[in-house]
Structure formats: structure tokens, C-alpha cells
Design a protein around this motif. Structure first.
Motif, PDB file in Angstrom:
ATOM      1  N   GLU A  35      -7.241   1.750  -2.946  1.00 51.52           N
ATOM      2  CA  GLU A  35      -7.906   0.869  -1.986  1.00 51.52           C
ATOM      3  C   GLU A  35      -8.613  -0.285  -2.693  1.00 51.52           C
ATOM      4  OE1 GLU A  35     -10.470   3.607  -0.056  1.00 51.52           O
ATOM      5  OE2 GLU A  35      -8.826   4.677   0.958  1.00 51.52           O
ATOM      6  N   LEU A  59      -5.944  -2.780  -4.379  1.00 49.82           N
ATOM      7  CA  LEU A  59      -5.236  -3.615  -3.395  1.00 49.82           C
ATOM      8  C   LEU A  59      -6.176  -4.623  -2.752  1.00 49.82           C
ATOM      9  CD1 LEU A  59      -2.890  -0.995  -1.679  1.00 49.82           C
ATOM     10  CD2 LEU A  59      -2.291  -2.737  -3.361  1.00 49.82           C
ATOM     11  N   ASP A  92       0.826  -1.197   0.000  1.00 50.11           N
ATOM     12  CA  ASP A  92       0.000   0.000   0.000  1.00 50.11           C
ATOM     13  C   ASP A  92       0.867   1.256   0.000  1.00 50.11           C
ATOM     14  OD1 ASP A  92      -2.682   1.373   0.436  1.00 50.11           O
ATOM     15  OD2 ASP A  92      -1.521   2.090   2.148  1.00 50.11           O
TER      16      ASP A  92
END
Length: 799
Positions: A772, A775, A558
């Protein structure tokens, strides 16, 4: 002269293809063929209509945009020849016989307007002979324009003036071909098959005979005459199948009759093998059988069996292995040629022997054709490179080997070396090309009095003449480099960001160079930057394997993804103009690299698509954000406009992984705005992008406001509508459960996440949603299965 109206006479494969390409670039075209004598409906245009319909159904398509066919008017030679009266350019593409061509020229002369240009697409008949009997003014405007098939896709256009053609007419045609048609031109002499097919026929015939005489298989030859020597994967025999063995045979046999004084003309005689193949209708791809045969296995999959050149039986595929390929494939091409021809080891290696023994005769033959077919080695090199997609022409290869070494090896084999090469070496010149600071500046001029009309440089070299926008990146000094990318000085204060990883795929090393580029752009010496490369493709997307390795630590992944997003956002809001120059395939992350630019200058042959759903994720570096910015937000300043239709287009472009089939379609799909540019000639792409960068800087470029809320997010209403559409696709079994999950994540991002009402948001807001969603999808087992399958099999998995 401004060429706008074109008449193409002859609507067969080549004539129709030329007409289609002229329409692609915006010209008004009249396409004529013979009148239909006995059409049941009395339609004299029945023949031309049938041929045009056939042209439009070809794959790959000759058409770049949906509106191109509307610029082609069909007609026949009885009723519509008067279209010539208004034409700026008339090109004949009729039967390859002198008599009919001369008769047609007489009809054209009686109708053409003064100053119009008349050309022939013949590949074997002298242009001078075609113009026999015509007036001086007609012959002054007559020349050959030899397109290669298919005209849309193959870059080379050979231009053949006669002794009567005005230099101004040649200049007009060259400029028109380069800047409007998007072709790369080579001026040829009026000799049989000009340059490309004269040398190309020799190459194909020699390699085939060497294979037959020395017991090499079809697959072995194609492995040894493909990328390992800078040729396409089609090699020798598969290329013949693609062209058509009947066509290749006709060109070669015809050439034998046309060149009685060619010392090597016997090579153009068709071997018995080829005669039998043509007799058997083993013509290649168009009959599913040639040097390769398509075999359908029990599981319905295809195999390509190769012809045994000795028994004429087809045999199951093998995978030839050669040490010369395995041990040199990672070398740069020039270094590879030098190694193979200068290391004695390869002369005793079966693979090395074939490369050596079929290359040396080609180099010598090309040299012996000067000054017969061209005055310059550069003209021959360009014709071979552009006409056959070779990375290096014969004289560049010879330079890589070493001219002295090449002559030595030729003499050992009793290959005739032309006198001008011996004289060049005797004068102390040991290469055909002259370099200055890594840049090619001149080419040796054997025929000093011609030298393509150029003033000679020192020591017998003539300057290489190129269009002002032609640039070669490797000739531009490097500012910084790592394994995947480079910064280059393009001159005039313009920085270049170049990718050079395998497939130009995106990896963390590219971002290191991108950060260095940002540092550089804050220096006064730079006025802007161009993102470009000259690889086979602009970018094939992310290096998935490298990113998948980081999945063990999602927090780290991330952080890395966020850092990459911010780097690209920094480029988007850089203080100086950034112009992207995409070409060929531009996929996934490559699209996102292009879309962050201040302006895009795309090649006409650009195939762009956000294809991430194929591996189970969605775009994560700004692809969603940019399509919203380009396709939805511009319409939403009016409160009465409903965003749904525009949003649906973006959703379908990403969700269905649509890939454009041309630069024009790239605009239609919404990747390009009206301010972006589609350029016909990709040889001009970087030079033109550089000029656009300078123009933007000169006009006082101001970076967009990073904090502006410039993205329209529709909110929950859009998500509800999209969600219902997704469920309908799933219920109809057009989408799997995992497809639906990916699509809902995409809808979540495009609609602004959890917003309940329409809201204007910042670009970074959408970027966070992208990251977001992407991932979270990476943690899904079915996404991981898709990625693993793609890495293993090279094609997507539907699960």
C-alpha cells in the motif's frame, strides 16, 4: 596443516594489502617492515605504522569489517623477527631484488619452525634462485604465491612451486588459498612473470603498438577491447591508467631482459610514447593524467580527455561507433567471436580488423608458451580470466573461432603456429576443450607426460581439476526457461532458480519461473532449491521501466504487486529448503529475493542494500518485513526490552539506503543472521549453497508456520518517535519534503500501520502495508520525476 598465524614482511602496497586480506578472513597477522632509523620520537615502527595507515585509507577499502585491523600487529625487522618462530606461513613482499630476498630467507630460516610454509610474492625473480643456499627442508616448504593488486578484490593467486617443493605443501597452499583466502589458484612454472603477467604484458604491448602503427585512437581501442571481446569496460589504455603506466612499463621492460629466448621479446620494448609519458609523470589515475586526462569543466563536472597517440595532445571525448560492435553486441560471446573471425566481411571493417589483427597474435603467443610457462591450455586460460577479469581466455577464444580457422588465418598472416597445435589437428582433435553433454570435462594435454599430474583421458585429453564446490550453471540442464529466468537441475535433487535478465533485474517473467519452481518443489524428485546466478551481479533491483508502464491502471498494478508478493511468500514458506547465494551487487528487489530464503550463503564480496528510497518508494516485496523479522522480533520475547533501538537500525538501513561494502558488513547491517554464511570464494558459492541445501534436507527440514504472528510491530509510540526524528532531519535541511514523506511512509510500515499498541502480527500483514505504501508513493509526481530521471541519466535525483 592448519594455517592460523601469518607473518607478512614488507608493508608496502602489496604487503599491506595481503596483510589486510589475511585479517579479513580471520587470520592473526604480524606485518613487518624496516625499522625507522631517525624517527623524532624514537619509534622504530614509524615506517610500518605510516604504511599501514596509508593502506587503511585506500579506496576501495582493503578491509572487509571494522574488527579486521585489530588482527594485524605491526613490527620492525630489528626487534620483531622472532614472530616468525610461531608463524604457520611467512610471506615476503620486499624490494624486487634477488640479493635482499636471499638475505631475508637466511634470517627466516634461522627462526622458522619446522613445517612452516615460506612464500615469496615476487613477480619476476625465480623462486628457485630466492631459495639458493637454504636447507633441503626449507626449500621443500618454499614456493611462490603471486597475488594480484589489490589482493582483496582480484581473485587470481598464482602458486609457483620449485623442483624441491613437496607436493603436500603445494596441496596445502592451494586448499588454504581457495577455502580460506577465497582465491582461485593456478599452478605456474617458475618462469619470469609466471603466466598472468607474461601473457598480459604481451597483450597490452601488442594492442598499444597496433594502435600507434595503424592510427587507432585511445577511445577506439578501448571500445574494441572492452565488453565486445569479453573484457572489462576499462579496455586497454584505461586499464593501463588504472594499473599505473610506470608499473606497466616497468613490468614490460623488465620482462624483455628476463626472456632472452622468447621469439617475441621485442614486443616488450617500451615505445617512445610510453617512455615520454613516464618521463612526464603521466602515470594514469594516480596523477590524474595518463592515456586519459581528467578535465574539470566550467560547471564543475568532469570530462576525460584522451591522449592523441600521434601528437601527444589531449582531445575532448568522442563516442566511437563501429559496425562490428553494433551488429554483434547482442550475440553470446562465443558466437560473436565465431562471427567476427568466420565472416569475411569483418576483415574489411575497421573495427573488425583491429579485433582480428590483435587477437590472432595473442592466441598464437599463448600457445607458443606451452610447455614453457604451463603444461595446460586451461592453466593459461584461468590465469587470464581470473587475473584480468576476462570472460574467456585465449584457448577458449580459439575454440570459439574454430581451431582450424584460427590456424588458417594465422598462416595467412605468417604468424608462427606451434607444432603441438598442428599435431593436435593432425590427430583429428579440433578443439582444446572436451565436452560431454554441454559440460567441460577435459582439456587437451600437449605435454602428455605432465598433464598436471593427471591421468590422461581418451584421445590426449586430461581431466580438468577443480575444487569440489566449483559449479558452472550453464553446464547444468535446464528444466524450464524464459527470457528472464531459468530453472536448472543442479544434481542430487537440488533445483536451481537462475536470473539472467539484463542486470538480473526483477520483472514479471521472473515470477513466472518462480511459480514453476514452486510447482517443481512439490514433486518428490526435488530435495530443495538454490537461488543463484553467475552474472556480473546477483540482482540490480526491479526493472523500473517495466513496472512504470503499468501505472496507468493502479488497480491492475496493485493486483500484480500482490501476486508477486504472494509468490515470494510462497517461496519463503516452501515445503523444502531454499538457499540463496547472493554475490556482488544485490540491490532493492534483489535483496528481497535473497531474504526470502531459508538460509543465505553470501559471497565475501557482497554489496547489499535496500535502495528504493532513491527512486521515491520503499521496499514492497518484503524488505521491510524481513528486516523487522531479522533485527527486531528476536529481541522482543522479553517484555523489558525496548524495541526502539533495534527499530531505529532498520529504519536507518532502509531510509538512508545503506549498502554494505562486504559480506561481513552485510551481516552488520542486519541483512544476514548468525545462521547465514559468508563464503570467502564466490567460485564455490553455488556448490556450497547446494551442499547446505542437501544438509538441511537431510536434517529433516520443516517450513516455518505461515500463520504465525512472528513480526513485532511497536505501534503508535514508534511512529511518534520516528516522526519527530524525520521532522528534525527536514528542519535541518538534511531531508527534502518528499524525503520526509517517504520516510513517514516507511515508519508507518515498520511500526505496524495504525496499531496503537505493540502487537505481534503475521508476515502477510506487514507485506500488505508495504504494498500500500509503495503504490501510494508511485502516484506522487516527485517520485515519478525521480524514476524518470534515473531511467534517463542512470543516477538518482534529489528533489
Amino acid at each position: 596443516m592448519n594455517i592460523q598465524k601469518v607473518v607478512v614482511i614488507g608493508a608496502g602496497t602489496m604487503g599491506g594489502g595481503i596483510a589486510a586480506h589475511c585479517a579479513n578472513v580471520g587470520l592473526q597477522v604480524t606485518l613487518l617492515d624496516i625499522a625507522a632509523p631517525n624517527d623524532p620520537k624514537g619509534d622504530k615502527n614509524a615506517i610500518v605504522k605510516a604504511l599501514w595507515d596509508k593502506q587503511l585509507k585506500l579506496k576501495p577499502s582493503p578491509i572487509m569489517s571494522a574488527d579486521a585491523p585489530g588482527r594485524v600487529k605491526l613490527g620492525n625487522l630489528e626487534d620483531d623477527l622472532d614472530a616468525i618462530r610461531n608463524a604457520d606461513w611467512v610471506i615476503e613482499v620486499i624490494i624486487e631484488q634477488l640479493g635482499p630476498k636471499q638475505a631475508l630467507m637466511e634470517k627466516i630460516e634461522s627462526r622458522r619452525k619446522s613445517g612452516s610454509i615460506i612464500t615469496s610474492n615476487t613477480s619476476g625473480i625465480p623462486i628457485n634462485a630466492i631459495g639458493t643456499g637454504r636447507s633441503d627442508e626449507f626449500r621443500q616448504h618454499l614456493l611462490g604465491t603471486h597475488f594480484f593488486n589489490p589482493p582483496r578484490y582480484l581473485k587470481l593467486l598464482e602458486i609457483i612451486p620449485t623442483q624441491d617443493t613437496l607436493p603436500s605443501v603445494v596441496g596445502t597452499m592451494v586448499e588454504f588459498a581457495e577455502t580460506v583466502l577465497g582465491k582461485s589458484t593456478v599452478i605456474c612454472k617458475d618462469t619470469p612473470n609466471f603466466i598472468g603477467n607474461r601473457i598480459g604484458s604481451f597483450v597490452g604491448q601488442y594492442r598499444m603498438m597496433a594502435a600507434i602503427d595503424n592510427q587507432y585512437t585511445v577511445e577506439e581501442v578501448d571500445a574494441l577491447t572492452g565488453p565486445i571481446i569479453g573484457l572489462p569496460k576499462s579496455g586497454t589504455f584505461r586499464l593501463s591508467d588504472i594499473v599505473g603506466n610506470d608499473i606497466a612499463g616497468h613490468v614490460s621492460a623488465n620482462l624483455y631482459d628476463l626472456v632472452p629466448n622468447d621469439e617475441s621479446r621485442d614486443i616488450f620494448k617500451l615505445p617512445e610514447l610510453m617512455k615520454k609519458m613516464i618521463e612526464n609523470k603521466w602515470l594514469g589515475n594516480k596523477t590524474n593524467q595518463g592515456f586519459y586526462k581528467t578535465v574539470i569543466k566550467e560547471d564543475k563536472s568532469k570530462e576525460f580527455w584522451a591522449l592523441n597517440l600521434q601528437t601527444m595532445a589531449y582531445e575532448p571525448p568522442t563516442k566511437p561507433r563501429f559496425a562490428v560492435i553494433g551488429e554483434t553486441k547482442d550475440m553470446e560471446l562465443s558466437a560473436r567471436f565465431h562471427e567476427i573471425f568466420n565472416n569475411e566481411r569483418w576483415q574489411d571493417d575497421r573495427g573488425g580488423q583491429y579485433i582480428i589483427e590483435t587477437t590472432l597474435p595473442v592466441l598464437a603467443y599463448a600457445a607458443r608458451r606451452i610447455p614453457e610457462i604451463a603444461d595446460s591450455p586451461d592453466a593459461i586460460d584461468r590465469a587470464i580470466e581470473l587475473g584480468f577479469a576476462n570472460e574467456m581466455g585465449p584457448f577458449k577464444i580459439w575454440d570459439a573461432i574454430g581451431v582450424k580457422r584460427g590456424v588458417q588465418m594465422m598462416k595467412e598472416r605468417e604468424i608462427v603456429v606451434p607444432q603441438w597445435v598442428e599435431e593436435m589437428l593432425a590427430s583429428g582433435i579440433e578443439s582444446f576443450y572436451k565436452f560431454d553433454g554441454g559440460k567441460v570435462t577435459g582439456v587437451y594435454a600437449p605435454n602428455a607426460n605432465a598433464a598436471q599430474g593427471s591421468k590422461l583421458m581418451a584421445h590426449g585429453f586430461a581431466p580438468i581439476q577443480r575444487h569440489k564446490f566449483v559449479m558452472t550453471l550453464e553446464e547444468c540442464p535446464e528444466v524450464k526457461r524464459n527470457a528472464s529466468a531459468s530453472l536448472r537441475d543442479l544434481g542430487d535433487g537440488v533445483l536451481g532458480l537462475e536470473f539472467h535478465s539484463k542486470g538480473n533485474t526483477v520483472d514479471p517473467y521472473m515470477f513466472d519461473i518462480a511459480k514453476a519452481a514452486l510447482d517443481e518443489l512439490h514433486k518428490d524428485k526435488w530435495r530443495g532449491m538454490v537461488i543463484a546466478n553467475q552474472g556480473k551481479d546477483f540482482c540490480l533491483g526491479a526493472n523500473i521501466g517495466m513496472f512504470i508502464m503499468g501505472m496507468g491502471d493502479m488497480n491492475r498494478l496493485d493486483k500484480m504487486a500482490k501476486d508477486m508478493q504472494m509468490t515470494m511468500l510462497d517461496i519463503r514458506f516452501a515445503p523444502k529448503p531454499v538457499v540463496a547465494a547472493p554475490r556482488q551487487r544485490v540491490l532493492g528487489g534483489g535483496v528481497e529475493w535473497a531474504l526470502i530464503a531459508s538460509k543465505i550463503v553470501a559471497a565475501a564480496e557482497t554489496y547489499m542494500g535496500l535502495v528504493e528510497v532513491g527512486v521515491g518508494i520503499i521496499p514492497g516485496w518484503g524488505g521491510c518485513k524481513e528486516l523487522l523479522r531479522r533485527n527486531v522480533s528476536p529481541h522482543m520475547s522479553d517484555d523489558r526490552v525496548d524495541a526502539i533501538a533495534y527499530l531505529q537500525k532498520v529504519f536507518e538501513t532502509i531510509g538512508f539506503a545503506k549498502v554494505s561494502e562486504s559480506g561481513a558488513q552485510t551481516r552488520t547491517l542486519g541483512f544476514l543472521t548468525d545462521a547465514d554464511i559468508v563464503l570467502p570464494n564466490d567460485e564455490h558459492l553455488i556448490g556450497y549453497a547446494k551442499q547446505v541445501t542437501l544438509d538441511m534436507a537431510n536434517e529433516g527440514y520443516t517450513a516455518p508456520d505461515r500463520n504465525a504472528k512472528s513480526i513485532y510491530a511497536i505501534g503508535s509510540r514508534g511512529k511518534a518517535i520516528m516522526g519527530m526524528a524525520i521532522e528534525q532531519l527536514r528542519w535541518g535541511k538534511f531531508a527534502s519534503a518528499h524525503d520526509a514523506k517517504i520516510a513517514k511512509k516507511l515508519a508507518h510500515v515498520l511500526c505496524g500501520g495504525d496499531l496503537t499498541a505493540p502487537t505481534w502480527v503475521t508476515e502477510e500483514y506487514i507485506l500488505n502495508l508495504e504494498r500500500e505504501a509503495a503504490l501510494s508513493l508511485l502516484t506522487e509526481q516527485k517520485t515519478q520525476d525521480r524514476i524518470s530521471y534515473l531511467l534517463k541519466n542512470g543516477k538518482p535525483l534529489r528533489n
